[in-house]
Design an enzyme around this catalytic site. Sequence first.
Site, PDB file in Angstrom:
ATOM      1  N   SER A 156       0.722  -1.194  -0.118  1.00  0.00           N
ATOM      2  CA  SER A 156      -0.125   0.088   0.003  1.00  0.00           C
ATOM      3  C   SER A 156       1.005   1.227  -0.090  1.00  0.00           C
ATOM      4  CB  SER A 156      -1.025  -0.101   1.138  1.00  0.00           C
ATOM      5  OG  SER A 156      -1.551   1.286   1.536  1.00  0.00           O
ATOM      6  N   TYR A 169      -2.155  -0.954  10.392  1.00  0.00           N
ATOM      7  CA  TYR A 169      -1.999  -0.960   8.893  1.00  0.00           C
ATOM      8  C   TYR A 169      -0.833  -0.849   8.260  1.00  0.00           C
ATOM      9  CZ  TYR A 169      -3.849  -1.246   4.237  1.00  0.00           C
ATOM     10  OH  TYR A 169      -4.229  -1.213   2.852  1.00  0.00           O
TER      11      TYR A 169
HETATM   12  N1  LIG Z   1      -8.740  -0.289  -1.013  1.00  0.00           N
HETATM   13  C1  LIG Z   1      -7.846   0.553  -0.810  1.00  0.00           C
HETATM   14  O1  LIG Z   1      -7.729   1.786  -0.589  1.00  0.00           O
HETATM   15  C2  LIG Z   1      -6.317  -0.324  -0.664  1.00  0.00           C
HETATM   16  C3  LIG Z   1      -5.182   0.624  -0.905  1.00  0.00           C
HETATM   17  C4  LIG Z   1      -3.886  -0.045  -1.008  1.00  0.00           C
HETATM   18  C5  LIG Z   1      -3.821  -1.530  -0.658  1.00  0.00           C
HETATM   19  N2  LIG Z   1      -4.834  -2.003  -0.368  1.00  0.00           N
HETATM   20  C6  LIG Z   1      -4.598  -3.545  -0.225  1.00  0.00           C
HETATM   21  O2  LIG Z   1      -5.213  -4.169  -1.296  1.00  0.00           O
HETATM   22  C7  LIG Z   1      -5.523  -5.646  -0.955  1.00  0.00           C
HETATM   23  C8  LIG Z   1      -6.883  -5.857  -1.325  1.00  0.00           C
HETATM   24  O3  LIG Z   1      -7.738  -5.121  -0.399  1.00  0.00           O
HETATM   25  P1  LIG Z   1      -9.285  -4.616  -1.231  1.00  0.00           P
HETATM   26  O4  LIG Z   1      -9.164  -3.257  -1.118  1.00  0.00           O
HETATM   27  O5  LIG Z   1      -9.474  -5.096  -2.349  1.00  0.00           O
HETATM   28  O6  LIG Z   1     -10.353  -4.993   0.005  1.00  0.00           O
HETATM   29  P2  LIG Z   1     -11.412  -5.953  -0.186  1.00  0.00           P
HETATM   30  O7  LIG Z   1     -11.959  -5.931   1.219  1.00  0.00           O
HETATM   31  O8  LIG Z   1     -12.388  -5.317  -1.179  1.00  0.00           O
HETATM   32  O9  LIG Z   1     -10.988  -7.508  -0.427  1.00  0.00           O
HETATM   33  C9  LIG Z   1     -10.270  -7.992   0.393  1.00  0.00           C
HETATM   34  C10 LIG Z   1     -10.383  -9.689   0.155  1.00  0.00           C
HETATM   35  O10 LIG Z   1      -9.577 -10.438   0.827  1.00  0.00           O
HETATM   36  C11 LIG Z   1     -10.554 -11.494   1.482  1.00  0.00           C
HETATM   37  N3  LIG Z   1      -9.663 -11.742   3.030  1.00  0.00           N
HETATM   38  C12 LIG Z   1      -9.915 -11.117   4.120  1.00  0.00           C
HETATM   39  N4  LIG Z   1      -8.986 -11.829   4.954  1.00  0.00           N
HETATM   40  C13 LIG Z   1      -8.625 -12.866   4.487  1.00  0.00           C
HETATM   41  C14 LIG Z   1      -8.011 -14.019   5.065  1.00  0.00           C
HETATM   42  N5  LIG Z   1      -7.532 -14.057   6.152  1.00  0.00           N
HETATM   43  N6  LIG Z   1      -7.698 -14.990   3.966  1.00  0.00           N
HETATM   44  C15 LIG Z   1      -8.150 -14.965   2.780  1.00  0.00           C
HETATM   45  N7  LIG Z   1      -8.941 -13.906   2.361  1.00  0.00           N
HETATM   46  C16 LIG Z   1      -8.957 -12.887   3.037  1.00  0.00           C
HETATM   47  C17 LIG Z   1     -11.972 -10.690   1.685  1.00  0.00           C
HETATM   48  O11 LIG Z   1     -12.590 -11.890   1.756  1.00  0.00           O
HETATM   49  C18 LIG Z   1     -11.956  -9.990   0.430  1.00  0.00           C
HETATM   50  O12 LIG Z   1     -12.307 -10.799  -0.475  1.00  0.00           O
HETATM   51  C19 LIG Z   1      -5.108  -5.632   0.573  1.00  0.00           C
HETATM   52  O13 LIG Z   1      -3.900  -6.073   1.004  1.00  0.00           O
HETATM   53  C20 LIG Z   1      -5.304  -4.091   0.923  1.00  0.00           C
HETATM   54  O14 LIG Z   1      -4.703  -3.643   2.059  1.00  0.00           O
HETATM   55  C21 LIG Z   1      -6.001  -1.535  -0.627  1.00  0.00           C
END
Ligand SMILES: NC(=O)c1ccc[n+]([C@@H]2O[C@H](COP(=O)([O-])OP(=O)(O)OC[C@H]3O[C@@H](n4cnc5c(N)ncnc54)[C@H](O)[C@@H]3O)[C@@H](O)[C@H]2O)c1
Length: 287
Positions: A156, A169
Site C-alpha cells: 500500500s 495497517y
Molecule cells: N482499497 C484500498 O484503498 C487499498 C489501498 C492500498 C492497498 N490495498 C490492499 O489491497 C488488498 C486488497 O484489498 P481490497 O481493497 O481489495 O479489499 P476488499 O475488502 O475489497 O478485499 C479483500 C479480500 O480479502 C479477503 N480476505 C480477508 N481476510 C482474508 C483471509 N484471512 N484469508 C483469505 N482472504 C481474506 C476478503 O474476503 C476479501 O475478498 C489488501 O491487501 C489491501 O490492504 C487496498
Amino acid sequence: MPLAHFDGALAVVTGAGSGIGRATAVALAGHGASVIAADIDLPSAEETVAVAKTVGAGGTAYQVDVSDAEAMGTFAAEVKEAHRVPDIVVNNAGIAVAGPFLDTGLDDWDRILGVNLWGVVHGSRLFGKQMRDRVHALPNKPDKPNFGGHIVNVASAAAFAPWRVMPAYCTTKSAVLMLSECLRAELAGSRIGVTAVCPGFVSTDIVEHGTYVEDDASARDRLRRRGQKAISLRNYPPEKVAERIVHAIIKNKAVVPVNFEGHLLHTLSRVSPATVRLLARIPAPRG
Ligand SMILES: NC(=O)c1ccc[n+]([C@@H]2O[C@H](COP(=O)([O-])OP(=O)(O)OC[C@H]3O[C@@H](n4cnc5c(N)ncnc54)[C@H](O)[C@@H]3O)[C@@H](O)[C@H]2O)c1
C-alpha cells in the site's frame, strides 16, 4: 516477458473474492492465465471465477484463510497436486484496522499481522519454494533462460508514510514492502520476479470490512463513514490497480506506486521525510 506468456500460465490470487483481488484475477484471466481464486469467503471466490470465465480461461475457487499456516500449506500442496506449480502468485488478501495505536488491542494486532503480514509470508514462502525448485529442476538453457515465475505482494502507499489514523495497517504494509525487496534479491538468481504494489485509496469494500478501534461505538461508526466517504470520493477503480499489476509482471518491476497519492507519498518519502512526518499528524477526514 511478452504478454503472450500469460497464455497457459497458472496464477494464484489470494483475497480474490472482492476488490483488487477480484479485478486482478479477472485481468490475468483476460490475458490468458488460468486463475486459482482463493479467499476466506468461498462464494465470493466462486463468483470471481465465474466472471473470469467470461473473459478468458476461467479457473478454480478455493477457500483458505491466508493467516493460517497449516491451511496455507495444505492449499499450496493442493494447487501443485491438482494443477501444477503456479507461474504467478498475487498475495493480495488484506484487512484494515484503523484507530489510535494506544487503543489498538492485542487481538486487533494479531488479526492484522496474521492476514496482512503472515498471509504474505506464507504465500511467498510456500509458492516461492515451489517455483524455485521447479526452475532448478529444468535443464539450463543459457540462450533462452527458463521463466521461474513472479510473486506480487499487494502492499500500500501506507508502506511509504506513517499515518496516526492507521498505525497497525501502516506497520504491516511497510513490512510487506521490505519483505518483497529482500525476497526479490534472493530469488533473482532463480529468475523469479518479486513486486510490491503500493496503491493509494482504491474504491473497494476494505473500509466496510475494516475494524475501528475508537473507544465508543458512535466514534467507530463515524470513522467508518468517513473512510467510506473518502474512498468513494476518491473513485479509483480496482481494475486500474489490476492493470498496473499485469504491467508490473510483464516488466518485472520492483516497487509499483499506484495512483496520485501512491506516487506522491513514494516521492515525498524519499525527497522530504519531514513533510511525510507532518502529514502523518493529519487526523481522520471529517464527515
Ligand atoms: N482499497 C484500498 O484503498 C487499498 C489501498 C492500498 C492497498 N490495498 C490492499 O489491497 C488488498 C486488497 O484489498 P481490497 O481493497 O481489495 O479489499 P476488499 O475488502 O475489497 O478485499 C479483500 C479480500 O480479502 C479477503 N480476505 C480477508 N481476510 C482474508 C483471509 N484471512 N484469508 C483469505 N482472504 C481474506 C476478503 O474476503 C476479501 O475478498 C489488501 O491487501 C489491501 O490492504 C487496498
